[in-house]
Write a protein that holds these residues in place. Sequence first.
Motif, PDB file in Angstrom:
ATOM      1  N   ASN A 219     -11.990 -12.249  -9.368  1.00 40.07           N
ATOM      2  CA  ASN A 219     -12.807 -11.182  -9.934  1.00 40.07           C
ATOM      3  C   ASN A 219     -13.475 -10.336  -8.857  1.00 40.07           C
ATOM      4  O   ASN A 219     -14.012  -9.263  -9.168  1.00 40.07           O
ATOM      5  CB  ASN A 219     -13.893 -11.774 -10.843  1.00 40.07           C
ATOM      6  CG  ASN A 219     -13.317 -12.547 -12.011  1.00 40.07           C
ATOM      7  OD1 ASN A 219     -13.808 -13.621 -12.351  1.00 40.07           O
ATOM      8  ND2 ASN A 219     -12.274 -12.042 -12.638  1.00 40.07           N
ATOM      9  N   LEU A 220     -13.440 -10.805  -7.610  1.00 38.86           N
ATOM     10  CA  LEU A 220     -14.085 -10.090  -6.505  1.00 38.86           C
ATOM     11  C   LEU A 220     -13.112  -9.255  -5.691  1.00 38.86           C
ATOM     12  O   LEU A 220     -13.530  -8.543  -4.776  1.00 38.86           O
ATOM     13  CB  LEU A 220     -14.776 -11.093  -5.568  1.00 38.86           C
ATOM     14  CG  LEU A 220     -15.734 -12.090  -6.212  1.00 38.86           C
ATOM     15  CD1 LEU A 220     -16.187 -13.109  -5.182  1.00 38.86           C
ATOM     16  CD2 LEU A 220     -16.917 -11.388  -6.827  1.00 38.86           C
ATOM     17  N   ILE A 221     -11.823  -9.331  -6.000  1.00 38.32           N
ATOM     18  CA  ILE A 221     -10.819  -8.651  -5.179  1.00 38.32           C
ATOM     19  C   ILE A 221     -11.023  -7.145  -5.195  1.00 38.32           C
ATOM     20  O   ILE A 221     -10.933  -6.472  -4.158  1.00 38.32           O
ATOM     21  CB  ILE A 221      -9.403  -9.027  -5.652  1.00 38.32           C
ATOM     22  CG1 ILE A 221      -9.127 -10.511  -5.367  1.00 38.32           C
ATOM     23  CG2 ILE A 221      -8.355  -8.158  -4.978  1.00 38.32           C
ATOM     24  CD1 ILE A 221      -7.775 -10.971  -5.825  1.00 38.32           C
ATOM     25  N   THR A 222     -11.306  -6.591  -6.358  1.00 41.36           N
ATOM     26  CA  THR A 222     -11.476  -5.145  -6.458  1.00 41.36           C
ATOM     27  C   THR A 222     -12.620  -4.666  -5.575  1.00 41.36           C
ATOM     28  O   THR A 222     -12.516  -3.629  -4.901  1.00 41.36           O
ATOM     29  CB  THR A 222     -11.732  -4.736  -7.915  1.00 41.36           C
ATOM     30  OG1 THR A 222     -10.628  -5.174  -8.715  1.00 41.36           O
ATOM     31  CG2 THR A 222     -11.877  -3.238  -8.046  1.00 41.36           C
ATOM     32  N   ALA A 223     -13.718  -5.414  -5.544  1.00 42.30           N
ATOM     33  CA  ALA A 223     -14.867  -5.002  -4.734  1.00 42.30           C
ATOM     34  C   ALA A 223     -14.587  -5.122  -3.245  1.00 42.30           C
ATOM     35  O   ALA A 223     -15.124  -4.356  -2.443  1.00 42.30           O
ATOM     36  CB  ALA A 223     -16.089  -5.838  -5.105  1.00 42.30           C
ATOM     37  N   LEU A 224     -13.731  -6.064  -2.845  1.00 40.70           N
ATOM     38  CA  LEU A 224     -13.475  -6.296  -1.427  1.00 40.70           C
ATOM     39  C   LEU A 224     -12.326  -5.450  -0.883  1.00 40.70           C
ATOM     40  O   LEU A 224     -12.100  -5.433   0.323  1.00 40.70           O
ATOM     41  CB  LEU A 224     -13.167  -7.774  -1.192  1.00 40.70           C
ATOM     42  CG  LEU A 224     -14.321  -8.749  -1.456  1.00 40.70           C
ATOM     43  CD1 LEU A 224     -13.848 -10.181  -1.341  1.00 40.70           C
ATOM     44  CD2 LEU A 224     -15.464  -8.488  -0.501  1.00 40.70           C
ATOM     45  N   SER A 225     -11.594  -4.771  -1.747  1.00 44.61           N
ATOM     46  CA  SER A 225     -10.457  -3.977  -1.305  1.00 44.61           C
ATOM     47  C   SER A 225     -10.922  -2.607  -0.842  1.00 44.61           C
ATOM     48  O   SER A 225     -11.783  -1.982  -1.471  1.00 44.61           O
ATOM     49  CB  SER A 225      -9.435  -3.824  -2.442  1.00 44.61           C
ATOM     50  OG  SER A 225      -8.952  -5.078  -2.878  1.00 44.61           O
ATOM     51  N   LEU A 231      -1.434  -0.420  -5.220  1.00 44.21           N
ATOM     52  CA  LEU A 231      -0.537  -1.442  -5.732  1.00 44.21           C
ATOM     53  C   LEU A 231      -0.394  -2.607  -4.769  1.00 44.21           C
ATOM     54  O   LEU A 231      -0.245  -3.763  -5.177  1.00 44.21           O
ATOM     55  CB  LEU A 231       0.836  -0.818  -6.008  1.00 44.21           C
ATOM     56  CG  LEU A 231       1.904  -1.727  -6.605  1.00 44.21           C
ATOM     57  CD1 LEU A 231       1.482  -2.204  -7.987  1.00 44.21           C
ATOM     58  CD2 LEU A 231       3.239  -0.993  -6.677  1.00 44.21           C
ATOM     59  N   ALA A 232      -0.447  -2.334  -3.469  1.00 47.16           N
ATOM     60  CA  ALA A 232      -0.241  -3.371  -2.468  1.00 47.16           C
ATOM     61  C   ALA A 232      -1.454  -4.289  -2.377  1.00 47.16           C
ATOM     62  O   ALA A 232      -2.601  -3.827  -2.411  1.00 47.16           O
ATOM     63  CB  ALA A 232       0.026  -2.740  -1.105  1.00 47.16           C
ATOM     64  N   PRO A 233      -1.254  -5.601  -2.249  1.00 43.27           N
ATOM     65  CA  PRO A 233      -2.386  -6.525  -2.095  1.00 43.27           C
ATOM     66  C   PRO A 233      -2.976  -6.419  -0.700  1.00 43.27           C
ATOM     67  O   PRO A 233      -2.249  -6.449   0.299  1.00 43.27           O
ATOM     68  CB  PRO A 233      -1.749  -7.896  -2.338  1.00 43.27           C
ATOM     69  CG  PRO A 233      -0.321  -7.722  -1.938  1.00 43.27           C
ATOM     70  CD  PRO A 233       0.046  -6.305  -2.272  1.00 43.27           C
ATOM     71  N   THR A 234      -4.278  -6.276  -0.609  1.00 41.90           N
ATOM     72  CA  THR A 234      -4.959  -6.172   0.686  1.00 41.90           C
ATOM     73  C   THR A 234      -5.950  -7.310   0.904  1.00 41.90           C
ATOM     74  O   THR A 234      -6.688  -7.292   1.895  1.00 41.90           O
ATOM     75  CB  THR A 234      -5.698  -4.831   0.789  1.00 41.90           C
ATOM     76  OG1 THR A 234      -6.598  -4.692  -0.310  1.00 41.90           O
ATOM     77  CG2 THR A 234      -4.715  -3.668   0.777  1.00 41.90           C
ATOM     78  N   VAL A 235      -5.988  -8.281   0.002  1.00 44.09           N
ATOM     79  CA  VAL A 235      -6.833  -9.463   0.142  1.00 44.09           C
ATOM     80  C   VAL A 235      -5.949 -10.684  -0.056  1.00 44.09           C
ATOM     81  O   VAL A 235      -5.258 -10.795  -1.076  1.00 44.09           O
ATOM     82  CB  VAL A 235      -7.990  -9.469  -0.875  1.00 44.09           C
ATOM     83  CG1 VAL A 235      -8.821 -10.737  -0.724  1.00 44.09           C
ATOM     84  CG2 VAL A 235      -8.870  -8.238  -0.697  1.00 44.09           C
ATOM     85  N   LEU A 236      -5.955 -11.569   0.914  1.00 44.46           N
ATOM     86  CA  LEU A 236      -5.107 -12.759   0.848  1.00 44.46           C
ATOM     87  C   LEU A 236      -5.792 -13.844   0.026  1.00 44.46           C
ATOM     88  O   LEU A 236      -6.987 -14.098   0.187  1.00 44.46           O
ATOM     89  CB  LEU A 236      -4.829 -13.266   2.263  1.00 44.46           C
ATOM     90  CG  LEU A 236      -3.791 -14.374   2.420  1.00 44.46           C
ATOM     91  CD1 LEU A 236      -2.417 -13.886   1.978  1.00 44.46           C
ATOM     92  CD2 LEU A 236      -3.732 -14.853   3.861  1.00 44.46           C
ATOM     93  N   LEU A 445      -2.802   2.554   4.091  1.00 43.98           N
ATOM     94  CA  LEU A 445      -3.735   1.539   3.609  1.00 43.98           C
ATOM     95  C   LEU A 445      -4.465   0.861   4.763  1.00 43.98           C
ATOM     96  O   LEU A 445      -3.963   0.799   5.892  1.00 43.98           O
ATOM     97  CB  LEU A 445      -2.991   0.479   2.790  1.00 43.98           C
ATOM     98  CG  LEU A 445      -2.500   0.872   1.404  1.00 43.98           C
ATOM     99  CD1 LEU A 445      -1.738  -0.288   0.779  1.00 43.98           C
ATOM    100  CD2 LEU A 445      -3.645   1.288   0.502  1.00 43.98           C
ATOM    101  N   THR A 446      -5.629   0.337   4.444  1.00 42.25           N
ATOM    102  CA  THR A 446      -6.377  -0.494   5.385  1.00 42.25           C
ATOM    103  C   THR A 446      -6.926  -1.706   4.643  1.00 42.25           C
ATOM    104  O   THR A 446      -7.098  -1.683   3.427  1.00 42.25           O
ATOM    105  CB  THR A 446      -7.554   0.276   6.024  1.00 42.25           C
ATOM    106  OG1 THR A 446      -8.434   0.725   4.986  1.00 42.25           O
ATOM    107  CG2 THR A 446      -7.054   1.460   6.833  1.00 42.25           C
ATOM    108  N   SER A 447      -7.193  -2.738   5.412  1.00 39.89           N
ATOM    109  CA  SER A 447      -7.846  -3.933   4.884  1.00 39.89           C
ATOM    110  C   SER A 447      -8.923  -4.333   5.879  1.00 39.89           C
ATOM    111  O   SER A 447      -8.617  -4.694   7.019  1.00 39.89           O
ATOM    112  CB  SER A 447      -6.841  -5.073   4.701  1.00 39.89           C
ATOM    113  OG  SER A 447      -7.490  -6.248   4.254  1.00 39.89           O
TER     114      SER A 447
END
Length: 496
Positions: A219-225, A231-236, A445-447
């Motif tokens: 549930n926190l992925i959106t806030a940390l991205s 579309l690409a995942p930026t949080v492992l 993109l950046t992470s």
Amino acid sequence: MPKQADHEALRARLRDNRARLEAQLGHLGDLTWRDLLLPEPGGRPTAALLVYQQGTVDNSRLEDRILRPLFEHGARLVTRAPAGKTRLPVATVQGAADLGSVVLGILRGHTALLIDGHPEALLLNVKDPPARPIEDTVVEPSVHGGRESFTSLIDVNLALMRQRLPTRDLCVERQEIGALTRTVVVITYLRGKAAPALVEQVRRQLGKLNPETVFDTENLITALSDRPNSLAPTVLITERPDLVVHHLASGRVAVLADNSNRVLILPAVFKDFLNAADDLYELRPFVLLVRSIRMLAFLLAVFLPSLYVAVTTFHLQALPTLITLSLLAQREGAPLPTPVEALVMTIIFEILREAGLRLPRPVGPSVSIVGGLVIGEAAMRAGITSPAMVLVVSATAISTFALPSTSLANVATILRLVLLVLSSMFGFFGLILGYVYILAHFAGLTSGRIPYATPIMPLHPGFLRDLFGQTPRPPYGPGPVEDPTMSLPPGRKDQE
């Protein structure tokens, strides 16, 4: 619950405190309210109250460490010392001077002890919450290395990390997120390894959150991205303690949440989603081989169906004559056009894959494999599809299963469908258009402010060895271990 009641101080009279607690928690049927009369030598017994949740408290510890000492020594065991310095044999004792702290402690599974004549409650930790034990990994199985996975208890998860990193530089920061759930979220990093700007960014992004509920770290992925709508995942996401400590040692930040067995790692670039846990323990030549195979599997999973459709529909002249004649012979009498046939077979495969995930574990993989074989054979015998199409879809499915990250596999599925539509409409032109857009999107993109395509775009030749497992592996040698994703602040060039 009235918000102004949260900060009301407790009163000395037990009767008043109980009345206010019942006004806020009296409707909860899973709470136990136990009235006590604690003996006092040469005086009247002292009234006390214990409030705790049923099912989250260890009854034997409650009796041995709280009730028995209180009845043997009376209220003076607790009231003649400041809160937290009582002689109760309980590991964690917290003082609570306001009503809101008592209510929150009870809801979190602590046992609240209130004594008549004392305007302060004690929150005693004799919890035994329901949780699954430490088990083998399910989503990230491996042949080498540790096999235990995180649990749903955040303290146990931190202990698993401390066991592997017994250093005072492992920093742990706690905060609460969620107006209703009040979920404990923990930020962990290694002091001296993680960039202070990265830690501050994660802290700031979590501080901006104001949701009502947080049930899982996902549930926190959106806030940390950096780009939540990408579309690409930026949080492992991982469930393995050994992977988490490896990333922490390379300067990254991990985010844990209570009631979740998954941990988030930042930053995460594209190459991280092609790495598996076995890469930490395998020989480096073999790591080079398997990482190259995974990259090839990703390309096949994304481009193979669309490439087949573009060639067979618009560009047959690009194939050798014998292959062209073979494909035309297989297509003779086929009722569906090649693009529709490819789309139907791809959708059927996705249905089988979803069915294998939702069915019980003992029969799920069997159903997906056997179902694919049966449907493919039946479709060829009925003349609905050609053997070449079944081969393409099967190779695509196997390539998808070869990806170590489920997030990357889901991205490959969406990209495959989009490119399939483009190649069906425009042939090679549509395929190249989609390919260029994917490259441009990934390059932008950046992470954690680190370029997502590092170390390819921007190009850093000195760090390319990391793609092939050439960086030091645990146990680390003397001196700091550099990680390319943390060694390149934005805007700086490789200074090797």
